[in-house]
Scaffold this motif. Structure first.
Motif, PDB file in Angstrom:
ATOM      1  N   THR A 194       7.791 -48.559  -4.604  1.00 23.37           N
ATOM      2  CA  THR A 194       7.045 -48.222  -5.818  1.00 23.37           C
ATOM      3  C   THR A 194       5.547 -48.250  -5.568  1.00 23.37           C
ATOM      4  O   THR A 194       4.808 -47.357  -6.009  1.00 23.37           O
ATOM      5  CB  THR A 194       7.410 -49.193  -6.951  1.00 23.37           C
ATOM      6  OG1 THR A 194       8.828 -49.159  -7.171  1.00 23.37           O
ATOM      7  CG2 THR A 194       6.691 -48.831  -8.235  1.00 23.37           C
ATOM      8  N   GLN A 201       0.528 -57.638  -0.238  1.00 21.96           N
ATOM      9  CA  GLN A 201       1.415 -58.756  -0.563  1.00 21.96           C
ATOM     10  C   GLN A 201       0.608 -59.962  -1.031  1.00 21.96           C
ATOM     11  O   GLN A 201      -0.585 -60.060  -0.785  1.00 21.96           O
ATOM     12  CB  GLN A 201       2.266 -59.135   0.638  1.00 21.96           C
ATOM     13  CG  GLN A 201       1.492 -59.462   1.904  1.00 21.96           C
ATOM     14  CD  GLN A 201       2.380 -59.491   3.127  1.00 21.96           C
ATOM     15  OE1 GLN A 201       3.084 -60.474   3.368  1.00 21.96           O
ATOM     16  NE2 GLN A 201       2.371 -58.403   3.899  1.00 21.96           N
ATOM     17  N   GLU A 254       4.639 -54.791   8.626  1.00 21.86           N
ATOM     18  CA  GLU A 254       4.701 -55.364   7.276  1.00 21.86           C
ATOM     19  C   GLU A 254       3.508 -56.257   6.955  1.00 21.86           C
ATOM     20  O   GLU A 254       3.121 -56.379   5.797  1.00 21.86           O
ATOM     21  CB  GLU A 254       6.002 -56.140   7.088  1.00 21.86           C
ATOM     22  CG  GLU A 254       6.210 -56.604   5.648  1.00 21.86           C
ATOM     23  CD  GLU A 254       7.587 -57.192   5.411  1.00 21.86           C
ATOM     24  OE1 GLU A 254       7.829 -57.703   4.305  1.00 21.86           O
ATOM     25  OE2 GLU A 254       8.414 -57.141   6.339  1.00 21.86           O
ATOM     26  N   LEU A 310       4.968 -55.131  -7.228  1.00 24.05           N
ATOM     27  CA  LEU A 310       6.120 -54.242  -7.231  1.00 24.05           C
ATOM     28  C   LEU A 310       6.683 -54.123  -5.815  1.00 24.05           C
ATOM     29  O   LEU A 310       6.057 -54.558  -4.844  1.00 24.05           O
ATOM     30  CB  LEU A 310       5.700 -52.864  -7.755  1.00 24.05           C
ATOM     31  CG  LEU A 310       5.122 -52.832  -9.179  1.00 24.05           C
ATOM     32  CD1 LEU A 310       4.609 -51.440  -9.508  1.00 24.05           C
ATOM     33  CD2 LEU A 310       6.172 -53.265 -10.196  1.00 24.05           C
ATOM     34  N   ASP A 311       7.849 -53.532  -5.684  1.00 21.56           N
ATOM     35  CA  ASP A 311       8.424 -53.337  -4.360  1.00 21.56           C
ATOM     36  C   ASP A 311       7.617 -52.265  -3.625  1.00 21.56           C
ATOM     37  O   ASP A 311       6.898 -51.464  -4.220  1.00 21.56           O
ATOM     38  CB  ASP A 311       9.893 -52.928  -4.479  1.00 21.56           C
ATOM     39  CG  ASP A 311      10.052 -51.631  -5.260  1.00 21.56           C
ATOM     40  OD1 ASP A 311      10.097 -50.566  -4.633  1.00 21.56           O
ATOM     41  OD2 ASP A 311      10.115 -51.691  -6.511  1.00 21.56           O
ATOM     42  N   TYR A 312       7.758 -52.237  -2.305  1.00 20.98           N
ATOM     43  CA  TYR A 312       6.948 -51.327  -1.490  1.00 20.98           C
ATOM     44  C   TYR A 312       7.193 -49.858  -1.833  1.00 20.98           C
ATOM     45  O   TYR A 312       6.267 -49.051  -1.835  1.00 20.98           O
ATOM     46  CB  TYR A 312       7.220 -51.564  -0.006  1.00 20.98           C
ATOM     47  CG  TYR A 312       6.696 -52.887   0.514  1.00 20.98           C
ATOM     48  CD1 TYR A 312       5.473 -53.385   0.070  1.00 20.98           C
ATOM     49  CD2 TYR A 312       7.408 -53.635   1.438  1.00 20.98           C
ATOM     50  CE1 TYR A 312       4.976 -54.594   0.536  1.00 20.98           C
ATOM     51  CE2 TYR A 312       6.930 -54.839   1.919  1.00 20.98           C
ATOM     52  CZ  TYR A 312       5.719 -55.321   1.462  1.00 20.98           C
ATOM     53  OH  TYR A 312       5.229 -56.512   1.922  1.00 20.98           O
TER      54      TYR A 312
END
Length: 274
Positions: free
Chosen positions: A57, A84, A79, A53-55
Protein backbone atom coordinates in the motif's frame (compact mmCIF):
# COMPACT_ATOMS: atom_id res chain seq x y z
CA UNK A 1 -46.32 -8.56 65.78
CA UNK A 2 -42.73 -7.55 64.89
CA UNK A 3 -42.36 -5.91 61.48
CA UNK A 4 -39.61 -4.21 59.40
CA UNK A 5 -40.12 -1.61 56.74
CA UNK A 6 -38.20 -3.13 53.79
CA UNK A 7 -40.85 -2.52 51.15
CA UNK A 8 -39.39 0.81 49.93
CA UNK A 9 -36.10 -0.96 49.23
CA UNK A 10 -37.51 -4.02 47.54
CA UNK A 11 -36.81 -4.37 43.81
CA UNK A 12 -39.10 -6.21 41.52
CA UNK A 13 -37.60 -8.83 39.22
CA UNK A 14 -38.21 -6.52 36.25
CA UNK A 15 -36.51 -3.58 38.00
CA UNK A 16 -33.51 -5.73 38.87
CA UNK A 17 -33.05 -6.86 35.28
CA UNK A 18 -33.43 -3.29 34.01
CA UNK A 19 -30.74 -2.04 36.39
CA UNK A 20 -28.39 -4.85 35.38
CA UNK A 21 -28.88 -4.11 31.71
CA UNK A 22 -28.20 -0.42 32.28
CA UNK A 23 -24.96 -1.19 34.11
CA UNK A 24 -23.76 -3.50 31.37
CA UNK A 25 -24.50 -0.87 28.75
CA UNK A 26 -22.53 1.77 30.60
CA UNK A 27 -19.50 -0.53 30.80
CA UNK A 28 -19.70 -1.20 27.07
CA UNK A 29 -19.84 2.51 26.28
CA UNK A 30 -16.78 3.20 28.40
CA UNK A 31 -14.77 0.60 26.46
CA UNK A 32 -15.80 1.36 22.91
CA UNK A 33 -18.00 3.78 21.03
CA UNK A 34 -19.99 2.98 17.95
CA UNK A 35 -20.67 4.91 14.78
CA UNK A 36 -23.48 3.73 12.57
CA UNK A 37 -23.73 0.53 14.57
CA UNK A 38 -20.05 -0.37 13.93
CA UNK A 39 -17.55 -0.57 16.83
CA UNK A 40 -14.77 2.04 16.80
CA UNK A 41 -11.46 1.02 18.30
CA UNK A 42 -10.09 3.38 20.96
CA UNK A 43 -7.10 5.47 19.77
CA UNK A 44 -3.60 4.20 20.58
CA UNK A 45 -1.80 5.68 23.58
CA UNK A 46 -0.43 9.17 22.91
CA UNK A 47 3.22 8.06 23.00
CA UNK A 48 2.86 5.13 20.61
CA UNK A 49 3.27 5.81 16.89
CA UNK A 50 0.29 4.47 14.92
CA UNK A 51 1.37 1.55 12.72
CA UNK A 52 2.28 2.20 9.12
CA UNK A 53 0.47 0.64 6.20
CA UNK A 54 1.83 -2.49 4.54
CA UNK A 55 4.53 -2.05 1.91
CA UNK A 56 2.25 -2.90 -1.01
CA UNK A 57 0.00 0.00 0.00
CA UNK A 58 2.77 2.47 0.92
CA UNK A 59 4.57 1.97 -2.38
CA UNK A 60 1.54 1.60 -4.65
CA UNK A 61 0.98 3.91 -7.67
CA UNK A 62 -0.01 7.44 -6.65
CA UNK A 63 -1.94 10.18 -8.43
CA UNK A 64 -0.46 13.45 -7.20
CA UNK A 65 -0.49 16.99 -8.55
CA UNK A 66 -1.60 15.88 -11.98
CA UNK A 67 1.15 13.26 -12.24
CA UNK A 68 0.87 9.48 -12.09
CA UNK A 69 3.68 8.09 -9.97
CA UNK A 70 4.38 4.44 -10.77
CA UNK A 71 4.38 1.81 -8.06
CA UNK A 72 7.71 0.83 -6.50
CA UNK A 73 8.94 -2.80 -6.75
CA UNK A 74 9.72 -2.79 -3.03
CA UNK A 75 10.60 -6.51 -3.10
CA UNK A 76 13.80 -5.55 -4.94
CA UNK A 77 14.91 -3.09 -2.22
CA UNK A 78 16.75 -4.17 0.93
CA UNK A 79 14.08 -4.06 3.64
CA UNK A 80 16.21 -1.85 5.92
CA UNK A 81 15.72 0.97 3.40
CA UNK A 82 11.93 0.73 3.33
CA UNK A 83 9.81 3.04 5.49
CA UNK A 84 9.32 1.64 8.99
CA UNK A 85 8.95 2.53 12.67
CA UNK A 86 12.06 1.79 14.73
CA UNK A 87 13.38 2.58 18.23
CA UNK A 88 14.89 6.06 18.01
CA UNK A 89 18.70 5.76 17.92
CA UNK A 90 19.37 9.51 17.75
CA UNK A 91 18.36 10.83 21.16
CA UNK A 92 17.04 14.02 19.53
CA UNK A 93 13.80 15.83 20.33
CA UNK A 94 10.57 14.67 18.65
CA UNK A 95 10.06 16.49 15.37
CA UNK A 96 13.76 16.53 14.44
CA UNK A 97 15.02 15.07 11.16
CA UNK A 98 18.35 13.26 11.43
CA UNK A 99 20.21 12.19 8.29
CA UNK A 100 22.77 9.45 8.93
CA UNK A 101 25.02 9.53 5.88
CA UNK A 102 27.01 6.51 7.05
CA UNK A 103 23.96 4.29 7.33
CA UNK A 104 22.03 5.77 4.37
CA UNK A 105 19.06 6.40 6.65
CA UNK A 106 16.87 9.39 7.46
CA UNK A 107 15.09 9.43 10.83
CA UNK A 108 12.06 11.51 11.75
CA UNK A 109 12.06 11.45 15.55
CA UNK A 110 8.67 10.78 17.12
CA UNK A 111 7.44 10.80 20.74
CA UNK A 112 7.80 7.76 22.96
CA UNK A 113 11.34 6.84 21.94
CA UNK A 114 10.38 5.99 18.37
CA UNK A 115 11.37 7.21 14.91
CA UNK A 116 10.14 6.74 11.37
CA UNK A 117 13.11 5.58 9.31
CA UNK A 118 13.44 6.05 5.56
CA UNK A 119 16.16 4.77 3.27
CA UNK A 120 18.11 7.39 1.29
CA UNK A 121 20.51 7.53 -1.61
CA UNK A 122 23.42 9.93 -1.33
CA UNK A 123 25.28 11.92 -3.95
CA UNK A 124 28.51 13.87 -3.60
CA UNK A 125 26.66 16.76 -1.99
CA UNK A 126 25.28 14.30 0.53
CA UNK A 127 28.75 13.60 1.86
CA UNK A 128 30.10 17.13 1.50
CA UNK A 129 28.14 18.87 4.25
CA UNK A 130 27.15 18.07 7.82
CA UNK A 131 25.79 20.14 10.66
CA UNK A 132 22.53 21.72 11.83
CA UNK A 133 20.00 23.27 9.50
CA UNK A 134 16.35 24.27 9.28
CA UNK A 135 13.77 23.59 6.57
CA UNK A 136 13.29 27.08 5.14
CA UNK A 137 11.37 26.21 1.99
CA UNK A 138 9.20 23.30 0.90
CA UNK A 139 7.97 22.63 -2.60
CA UNK A 140 5.69 20.13 -4.30
CA UNK A 141 6.91 19.06 -7.74
CA UNK A 142 9.73 21.63 -7.60
CA UNK A 143 11.32 23.30 -10.59
CA UNK A 144 14.96 22.35 -11.18
CA UNK A 145 17.65 24.81 -12.25
CA UNK A 146 21.03 23.11 -12.76
CA UNK A 147 23.98 25.16 -11.47
CA UNK A 148 26.53 26.69 -13.82
CA UNK A 149 29.16 24.09 -12.86
CA UNK A 150 26.85 21.28 -13.95
CA UNK A 151 25.93 23.02 -17.19
CA UNK A 152 29.65 23.46 -17.95
CA UNK A 153 30.10 19.68 -17.68
CA UNK A 154 26.83 18.89 -19.48
CA UNK A 155 26.09 21.66 -22.01
CA UNK A 156 22.83 19.94 -23.01
CA UNK A 157 21.40 21.12 -19.67
CA UNK A 158 21.69 24.79 -20.70
CA UNK A 159 18.04 24.75 -21.77
CA UNK A 160 17.13 24.28 -18.09
CA UNK A 161 19.31 27.10 -16.77
CA UNK A 162 17.89 29.75 -14.45
CA UNK A 163 17.96 32.20 -17.37
CA UNK A 164 15.79 29.81 -19.39
CA UNK A 165 13.32 29.21 -16.58
CA UNK A 166 14.55 25.85 -15.30
CA UNK A 167 13.03 22.40 -15.74
CA UNK A 168 9.36 22.22 -14.71
CA UNK A 169 8.35 19.71 -12.07
CA UNK A 170 7.54 16.27 -13.37
CA UNK A 171 8.26 12.56 -13.32
CA UNK A 172 11.77 12.94 -14.76
CA UNK A 173 12.75 16.02 -12.73
CA UNK A 174 15.87 15.24 -10.60
CA UNK A 175 14.22 16.74 -7.49
CA UNK A 176 11.28 14.34 -7.70
CA UNK A 177 7.84 14.87 -6.22
CA UNK A 178 8.91 17.03 -3.27
CA UNK A 179 11.93 18.97 -2.04
CA UNK A 180 12.86 20.35 1.38
CA UNK A 181 15.39 23.19 1.17
CA UNK A 182 17.81 23.47 4.09
CA UNK A 183 19.25 26.72 5.38
CA UNK A 184 21.94 27.37 7.99
CA UNK A 185 21.22 30.73 9.54
CA UNK A 186 20.12 32.87 6.60
CA UNK A 187 22.27 31.04 4.07
CA UNK A 188 21.09 28.41 1.63
CA UNK A 189 23.23 25.34 2.26
CA UNK A 190 22.37 24.05 -1.25
CA UNK A 191 21.54 20.85 0.61
CA UNK A 192 18.22 19.24 -0.31
CA UNK A 193 16.06 16.39 0.89
CA UNK A 194 14.26 15.43 -2.28
CA UNK A 195 12.46 12.71 -4.17
CA UNK A 196 13.80 10.65 -7.01
CA UNK A 197 12.33 8.38 -9.67
CA UNK A 198 15.46 6.21 -9.35
CA UNK A 199 14.22 3.90 -6.57
CA UNK A 200 17.12 1.53 -7.26
CA UNK A 201 19.60 4.15 -5.97
CA UNK A 202 18.16 4.09 -2.42
CA UNK A 203 20.70 2.79 0.07
CA UNK A 204 23.53 3.53 -2.34
CA UNK A 205 25.98 6.31 -3.15
CA UNK A 206 25.43 7.83 -6.57
CA UNK A 207 27.17 10.39 -8.72
CA UNK A 208 25.00 13.44 -8.12
CA UNK A 209 22.33 14.86 -5.86
CA UNK A 210 22.02 15.44 -2.13
CA UNK A 211 19.73 13.17 -0.09
CA UNK A 212 17.21 11.39 -2.29
CA UNK A 213 14.22 9.37 -1.14
CA UNK A 214 11.71 7.21 -2.96
CA UNK A 215 9.03 9.59 -4.27
CA UNK A 216 6.35 7.92 -2.12
CA UNK A 217 8.60 8.39 0.93
CA UNK A 218 9.39 12.06 0.32
CA UNK A 219 5.65 12.74 -0.06
CA UNK A 220 5.08 11.03 3.30
CA UNK A 221 7.91 12.97 4.96
CA UNK A 222 6.77 16.28 3.43
CA UNK A 223 3.29 15.81 4.87
CA UNK A 224 4.61 14.99 8.34
CA UNK A 225 7.04 17.87 8.92
CA UNK A 226 6.10 21.53 9.32
CA UNK A 227 8.13 24.50 8.18
CA UNK A 228 11.09 25.35 10.39
CA UNK A 229 11.72 21.68 11.13
CA UNK A 230 15.25 21.26 12.54
CA UNK A 231 17.55 18.96 10.58
CA UNK A 232 20.79 17.35 11.74
CA UNK A 233 23.11 15.80 9.17
CA UNK A 234 25.77 13.51 10.59
CA UNK A 235 28.22 10.89 9.38
CA UNK A 236 27.03 8.47 12.03
CA UNK A 237 24.17 8.35 14.55
CA UNK A 238 25.55 8.34 18.09
CA UNK A 239 28.86 9.91 17.05
CA UNK A 240 29.92 13.42 17.98
CA UNK A 241 28.75 15.87 15.34
CA UNK A 242 31.58 17.62 13.53
CA UNK A 243 30.16 20.51 11.50
CA UNK A 244 31.70 21.19 8.11
CA UNK A 245 29.92 24.43 7.30
CA UNK A 246 33.13 25.89 5.86
CA UNK A 247 33.04 23.27 3.12
CA UNK A 248 30.75 24.06 0.23
CA UNK A 249 28.38 21.37 -0.93
CA UNK A 250 28.39 20.40 -4.57
CA UNK A 251 25.02 21.90 -5.51
CA UNK A 252 22.26 19.96 -7.18
CA UNK A 253 20.62 23.18 -8.32
CA UNK A 254 21.31 26.88 -8.60
CA UNK A 255 19.68 27.67 -5.26
CA UNK A 256 16.24 28.73 -4.15
CA UNK A 257 14.72 30.70 -7.04
CA UNK A 258 15.02 34.46 -6.76
CA UNK A 259 11.93 36.10 -5.36
CA UNK A 260 10.82 33.02 -3.41
CA UNK A 261 9.04 33.75 -0.14
CA UNK A 262 11.08 32.07 2.58
CA UNK A 263 10.10 31.50 6.17
CA UNK A 264 12.09 34.29 7.78
CA UNK A 265 15.51 34.14 9.44
CA UNK A 266 16.33 30.63 10.61
CA UNK A 267 16.70 30.33 14.36
CA UNK A 268 19.31 28.38 16.26
CA UNK A 269 18.09 24.89 17.07
CA UNK A 270 16.78 25.14 20.60
CA UNK A 271 13.67 24.58 22.67
CA UNK A 272 12.11 27.59 20.93
CA UNK A 273 11.77 25.61 17.69
CA UNK A 274 9.61 22.88 19.22
Amino acid sequence: MFTTEIEPYRLSRRGFLSAAALGAASIAVSACTTVGGQPVEPPPPANVEPPLLDYATMYAPVSDGGFELPGIPFEKIDEQFLRQIVPDPTGQRPGTIVVDTAGHHLYLVRPGGQAIRYGVGLGRAGFEWSGDAVVQWKQKWPKWTPPAEMIARQPELAKYSAENGGMPGGLTNPLGARALYLFEGNEDTLYRLHGSPEWYSIGKSVSSGCVRLINQDIIDLYDRVPNKTPVIVTAGVGQELVATADRKAIPIDAGVPEGSILLGPARTISDSIF
